[in-house]
Motif scaffolding. Structure first.
Motif, PDB file in Angstrom:
ATOM      1  N   UNK A  75       3.437  -3.771   4.475  1.00  0.00           N
ATOM      2  CA  UNK A  75       2.502  -2.887   5.170  1.00  0.00           C
ATOM      3  C   UNK A  75       2.055  -3.488   6.501  1.00  0.00           C
ATOM      4  N   UNK A  76       1.682  -4.783   6.468  1.00  0.00           N
ATOM      5  CA  UNK A  76       1.169  -5.450   7.663  1.00  0.00           C
ATOM      6  C   UNK A  76       0.888  -6.909   7.301  1.00  0.00           C
ATOM      7  N   UNK A  77       0.467  -7.680   8.285  1.00  0.00           N
ATOM      8  CA  UNK A  77       0.071  -9.052   7.993  1.00  0.00           C
ATOM      9  C   UNK A  77      -1.285  -9.056   7.292  1.00  0.00           C
ATOM     10  N   UNK A  78      -1.527 -10.100   6.520  1.00  0.00           N
ATOM     11  CA  UNK A  78      -2.840 -10.292   5.897  1.00  0.00           C
ATOM     12  C   UNK A  78      -3.570 -11.308   6.772  1.00  0.00           C
ATOM     13  N   UNK A  79      -4.710 -10.945   7.352  1.00  0.00           N
ATOM     14  CA  UNK A  79      -5.341 -11.772   8.378  1.00  0.00           C
ATOM     15  C   UNK A  79      -5.636 -13.203   7.986  1.00  0.00           C
ATOM     16  N   UNK A  80      -6.013 -13.448   6.737  1.00  0.00           N
ATOM     17  CA  UNK A  80      -6.360 -14.833   6.445  1.00  0.00           C
ATOM     18  C   UNK A  80      -5.954 -15.329   5.069  1.00  0.00           C
ATOM     19  N   UNK A  81      -5.333 -14.508   4.287  1.00  0.00           N
ATOM     20  CA  UNK A  81      -4.760 -14.985   3.036  1.00  0.00           C
ATOM     21  C   UNK A  81      -5.742 -15.485   2.015  1.00  0.00           C
ATOM     22  N   UNK A  82      -6.911 -14.880   1.880  1.00  0.00           N
ATOM     23  CA  UNK A  82      -7.855 -15.293   0.844  1.00  0.00           C
ATOM     24  C   UNK A  82      -7.153 -15.290  -0.507  1.00  0.00           C
ATOM     25  N   UNK A  83      -7.418 -16.287  -1.321  1.00  0.00           N
ATOM     26  CA  UNK A  83      -6.811 -16.379  -2.640  1.00  0.00           C
ATOM     27  C   UNK A  83      -7.773 -15.860  -3.685  1.00  0.00           C
ATOM     28  N   UNK A  84      -7.242 -15.278  -4.731  1.00  0.00           N
ATOM     29  CA  UNK A  84      -8.011 -14.811  -5.877  1.00  0.00           C
ATOM     30  C   UNK A  84      -9.058 -13.771  -5.485  1.00  0.00           C
ATOM     31  N   UNK A  85      -8.689 -12.902  -4.538  1.00  0.00           N
ATOM     32  CA  UNK A  85      -9.536 -11.778  -4.132  1.00  0.00           C
ATOM     33  C   UNK A  85      -8.662 -10.538  -4.282  1.00  0.00           C
ATOM     34  N   UNK A  86      -8.521 -10.085  -5.516  1.00  0.00           N
ATOM     35  CA  UNK A  86      -7.585  -8.999  -5.794  1.00  0.00           C
ATOM     36  C   UNK A  86      -7.891  -7.757  -4.976  1.00  0.00           C
ATOM     37  N   UNK A  87      -6.827  -7.064  -4.577  1.00  0.00           N
ATOM     38  CA  UNK A  87      -6.967  -5.758  -3.953  1.00  0.00           C
ATOM     39  C   UNK A  87      -7.493  -4.768  -4.986  1.00  0.00           C
ATOM     40  N   UNK A  88      -8.370  -3.882  -4.561  1.00  0.00           N
ATOM     41  CA  UNK A  88      -8.669  -2.673  -5.307  1.00  0.00           C
ATOM     42  C   UNK A  88      -7.809  -1.596  -4.657  1.00  0.00           C
ATOM     43  N   UNK A  89      -7.263  -0.706  -5.462  1.00  0.00           N
ATOM     44  CA  UNK A  89      -6.331   0.300  -4.965  1.00  0.00           C
ATOM     45  C   UNK A  89      -6.773   1.660  -5.474  1.00  0.00           C
ATOM     46  N   UNK A  90      -6.710   2.670  -4.597  1.00  0.00           N
ATOM     47  CA  UNK A  90      -7.040   4.022  -5.008  1.00  0.00           C
ATOM     48  C   UNK A  90      -6.851   5.017  -3.898  1.00  0.00           C
ATOM     49  N   UNK A  91      -6.390   6.193  -4.240  1.00  0.00           N
ATOM     50  CA  UNK A  91      -6.284   7.329  -3.325  1.00  0.00           C
ATOM     51  C   UNK A  91      -5.526   6.978  -2.037  1.00  0.00           C
ATOM     52  N   UNK A  92      -4.492   6.149  -2.151  1.00  0.00           N
ATOM     53  CA  UNK A  92      -3.668   5.813  -0.998  1.00  0.00           C
ATOM     54  C   UNK A  92      -4.195   4.683  -0.124  1.00  0.00           C
ATOM     55  N   UNK A  93      -5.213   3.973  -0.586  1.00  0.00           N
ATOM     56  CA  UNK A  93      -5.791   2.860   0.177  1.00  0.00           C
ATOM     57  C   UNK A  93      -5.888   1.621  -0.710  1.00  0.00           C
ATOM     58  N   UNK A  94      -5.939   0.461  -0.068  1.00  0.00           N
ATOM     59  CA  UNK A  94      -6.193  -0.808  -0.752  1.00  0.00           C
ATOM     60  C   UNK A  94      -7.217  -1.567   0.076  1.00  0.00           C
ATOM     61  N   UNK A  95      -8.061  -2.348  -0.594  1.00  0.00           N
ATOM     62  CA  UNK A  95      -9.099  -3.093   0.116  1.00  0.00           C
ATOM     63  C   UNK A  95      -9.416  -4.372  -0.639  1.00  0.00           C
TER      64      UNK A  95
END
Length: 194
Positions: free
Chosen positions: A119-139
């Motif tokens: 999708x794109x680069x991850x700005x800083x690569x935080x570890x153990x901060x799972x994405x939440x996913x829903x309705x076509x978005x992730x955060x």
């Protein structure tokens, strides 16, 4: 350790799915994701060798994303049962991966069925901060207190800046109307609706 309990027979001994001692690379279990009768388990070390495992009762525990050495890694996995989203790292230097990408695939529990797409680069690569996913978005939250939202369709992203008085933490849920985000403020912790 990751233990599964039988809620219909609480006296039965739990099933130990995995642990640092059982993992072939000595990785530590992160927070699991439960989706119906499927468990998705991140494994890692703050420095190297992250992997993603999947458990279903008929097939047992198996690798979904794993590299044989620490030259590449996968972490921060999240899913809504439609999309899988995770961070993929490569080019390790000391304790971090210098190339970090946010990846997605249609949801699957089989490694051979994954269809990874960057999708794109991850700005800083935080570890153990799972994405939440829903309705076509992730955060997810980022190191330094900012928050990141990315659209799965095209990789467009938005960064929610953190300050000394406001830190974006783990995302609690994503609906088609809002993101519910845990935050830390100068007044304490709370929940924000974006």
């Amino acid at each position: 350790r990751v233990l599964l309990y039988d809620l219909e027979d609480l006296k039965a001994a739990p099933l130990e799915l995995t642990s640092t001692a059982k993992d072939p690379q000595g990785l530590q279990p992160a927070r699991p994701i439960l989706l119906g009768d499927t468990l998705i388990q991140g494994m890692g070390r703050l420095t190297r060798g992250q992997a993603v495992l999947v458990y279903t009762e008929p097939a047992g525990l198996r690798n979904l994303l794993r590299h044989p050495d620490a030259s590449e890694a996968n972490w921060n996995v999240g899913t809504d049962g439609k999309h899988l989203v995770w961070t993929h790292g490569k080019d390790p230097v000391y304790w971090e991966y210098t190339t970090r990408s946010i990846m997605t695939s249609p949801y699957t529990t089989g490694a051979s069925e994954l269809a990874p797409r960057r999708l794109r680069s991850d700005p800083n690569g935080a570890y153990d901060v799972n994405f939440a996913v829903g309705c076509g978005y992730a955060a997810h939250g980022l190191q330094g207190g900012s928050g990141l939202v990315v659209r799965i369709e095209d990789g467009r992203w938005w960064e929610l800046p953190g300050t000394l008085d406001w830190t974006w933490g783990p995302v609690l849920s994503i609906t088609c109307d809002e993101i519910i985000w845990w935050v830390a403020t100068y007044r304490g912790t709370g929940v924000a609706r974006v």
